[in-house]
Design a protein around this motif. Structure first.
Motif, short mmCIF file in Angstrom:
data_model
loop_
_atom_site.label_atom_id
_atom_site.label_comp_id
_atom_site.label_asym_id
_atom_site.label_seq_id
_atom_site.Cartn_x
_atom_site.Cartn_y
_atom_site.Cartn_z
N THR A 320 1.30 -0.95 -0.22
CA THR A 320 0.00 0.44 0.15
C THR A 320 1.00 0.99 0.10
N GLY A 321 2.06 1.28 0.68
CA GLY A 321 2.41 1.70 0.21
C GLY A 321 2.96 3.35 2.13
N LEU A 322 1.67 2.50 3.05
CA LEU A 322 1.85 2.86 3.88
C LEU A 322 2.83 2.43 4.60
N VAL A 323 3.20 3.08 6.32
CA VAL A 323 4.47 2.87 6.59
C VAL A 323 3.49 3.29 8.20
N TYR A 324 2.88 2.05 8.99
CA TYR A 324 1.72 1.54 9.60
C TYR A 324 2.68 2.01 11.16
N GLY A 325 1.73 3.14 12.22
CA GLY A 325 2.92 3.61 12.83
C GLY A 325 2.92 5.07 13.10
N MET A 326 2.86 5.98 11.70
CA MET A 326 3.40 7.12 11.26
C MET A 326 2.46 7.68 10.61
N GLY A 327 2.16 8.33 11.33
CA GLY A 327 1.53 9.96 10.37
C GLY A 327 -0.01 9.90 11.02
N HIS A 328 -0.93 11.06 11.08
CA HIS A 328 -2.45 10.93 11.88
C HIS A 328 -3.10 12.27 11.28
N ALA A 329 -4.13 11.93 11.80
CA ALA A 329 -4.58 13.13 10.88
C ALA A 329 -4.99 13.88 11.59
N VAL A 330 -4.18 14.58 12.94
CA VAL A 330 -4.64 15.77 13.78
C VAL A 330 -2.91 16.38 13.72
N TYR A 331 -2.13 15.65 14.71
CA TYR A 331 -1.09 15.83 15.35
C TYR A 331 -0.44 15.55 13.89
N THR A 332 0.58 16.84 14.03
CA THR A 332 2.08 16.67 13.31
C THR A 332 3.68 16.66 13.91
N LYS A 333 3.66 17.16 14.31
CA LYS A 333 5.29 17.09 14.68
C LYS A 333 4.98 16.14 15.78
N SER A 334 4.65 15.68 16.77
CA SER A 334 4.05 14.88 17.90
C SER A 334 2.83 14.41 18.56
N ASP A 335 2.65 13.20 18.84
CA ASP A 335 1.50 12.33 19.34
C ASP A 335 1.96 12.14 20.89
#
Length: 451
Positions: A320-335
């Motif tokens: 899929t090209g996705l690295v699961y566990g990385m990225g979020h709909a809201v958080y950008t710099k840190s979760d």
């Protein structure tokens, strides 16, 4: 079903259900209720929590450090500091669920009373385990939990009552009972599908929710204080995450239709099970397992980056090209949930066989944004989300992967209930967005013998 006979029932599935993407752009449809820049379409206001991950300046989305607040209280403060190094090592989940349900932090007297009520509610109705959990147990625990919530409706002679007294009583009973339902279902599943034993430990009055889970789950009932503390932290982090996440919005949608509490919470569990929502933790662990198998030297950042490039270029894992566990709909710099989870994971892993795996996960977190920039020319700010470390933490505690999402559900029950209460009091209208039909003209009807 005979597939040869039924072939015409599904051979045009994609054709019939496909919609030209230009229709969405032409009508300015917010697919997934997302704006073009990835921000969510504003659908309501809430006093329950604030999920912050970016600023908006001159109409543009500007990355910012993430923060999560429950009823105005910062999650770091609620958990005793971001480093978790406070001397007060009490369990927090009960305090946090009280805060979410009742709007403020409890006094010690109020907390003791709340814990006593949770103890009183843990018992299941007579015969419930044998007839509802052990009978016809499906392979997924989330389905049993959802079914169990629906069936508890039948044991409540006031199930259609929408009064504050009944709504709070129902929510507290489910917060109390779901961990027990989860563990019993796990052992029923093991007995039916994996030739395991059906272990049915009694709960121990006075234990925290985290202690109760571990005590009922472990065959010998033993666990360390650090393990219980870590599970308590995980449940606290999962207890609430705003009104726009899929399962909470599901709770709000059903509540707006004026359905009963059991139906609303059962539907929320069905949403949380989804692989794009709570079930994403399974994707993360599967991807991490593949990286561990295919990267010879976990401490070599070059090798790790090379395999991440394969994943991003759809040459590895699920393409899929996705690295699961990385990225979020809201958080950008840190979760902030990932920050807390990682720091506690470091404490648990130190000096153990898990230390090397933790360093690998930290490398994935560090290297993925650069890989995305070089391979995809992506300038989007990207941070690790809570799923990057949550499954790892559970694995260190010996918690089976089948329980990752159910544990999430046990914790999120508090948040779902808070949003249901708010929708009952403040919503007052059924949530009913519009859909535009693509048929602009009436189709001519033909009699069956002319088709």
């Amino acid at each position: 079903m005979d597939q040869r006979r039924a072939f015409e029932l599904y051979d045009r599935f994609n054709e019939v259900n496909g919609i030209d993407l230009e229709s969405f752009s032409h009508l300015d449809i917010k697919r997934g209720l997302r704006n073009a820049d990835g921000t969510g379409v504003l659908a309501g206001v809430t006093n329950i929590s604030n999920v912050h991950g970016y600023l908006v300046s001159d109409g543009s989305r500007v990355p910012d450090e993430g923060s999560l607040r429950y009823r105005g209280f910062d999650i770091y403060d609620l958990l005793g500091g971001a480093d978790g190094d406070d001397d007060d090592r009490r369990f927090r989940f009960e305090e946090i669920s009280y805060l979410l349900l009742l709007g403020d932090l409890p006094t010690q007297e109020q907390l003791d009373a709340y814990r006593a009520v949770l103890d009183e509610q843990r018992e299941l109705p007579d015969g419930f385990t044998a007839s509802m959990i052990m009978r016809n147990t499906p392979p997924d625990i989330m389905n049993v939990m959802s079914r169990s919530v629906l069936l508890l409706y039948a044991y409540d002679d006031r199930a259609e009552d929408r009064s504050p007294v009944h709504e709070i009583a129902t929510a507290v009973s489910l917060i109390s009972r779901l961990p027990r339902i989860m563990v019993l279902t796990y052992y029923a599943q093991q007995a039916r599908y994996h030739n395991g034993s059906m272990i049915m430990h009694r709960f121990v009055p006075g234990q925290s929710t985290a202690e109760t889970v571990l005590s009922m789950l472990r065959p010998d009932r033993s666990f360390t204080a650090d393990e219980a503390r870590m599970l308590d932290i995980m449940m606290s982090l999962h207890a609430e995450h705003g009104g726009g996440n899929n399962s909470t919005f599901t709770t709000r949608v059903l509540t707006s239709a004026d359905t009963d509490a059991y139906s609303a919470y059962s539907a929320a569990m069905g949403s949380l099970k989804g692989r794009r929502h709570g079930g994403a933790n399974h994707q993360v662990r599967a991807m991490q397992a593949e990286i561990k198998q295919n990267v010879a030297h976990w401490d070599n950042e070059g090798e790790v980056a090379d395999y991440l490039r394969k994943i991003v270029n759809r040459d590895a894992y699920d393409r899929t090209g996705l690295v699961y566990g990385m990225g979020h709909a809201v958080y950008t710099k840190s979760d902030p949930r990932a920050v807390v989870c990682k720091r506690f994971a470091e404490q648990l892993a130190k000096g153990t066989e898990f230390e090397a795996e933790l360093e690998l996960l930290k490398s994935i977190e560090l290297l993925t944004p650069e890989v995305m920039r070089t391979e995809r020319n992506s300038k989007k700010a990207m941070c690790a989300n809570v799923d990057m470390y949550s499954g790892f933490v559970y694995s260190m505690m010996g918690i089976p992967e089948e329980l990752y999402t159910p544990l999430f559900a046990c914790a999120r029950m508090a948040g779902w209930a808070a949003h249901r209460f708010e929708e009952i009091v403040s919503g007052k209208r059924i949530i009913r967005p519009a859909y535009k039909s693509t048929y602009s003209a009436k189709r001519p009807y033909l009699p069956i013998d002319q088709r």
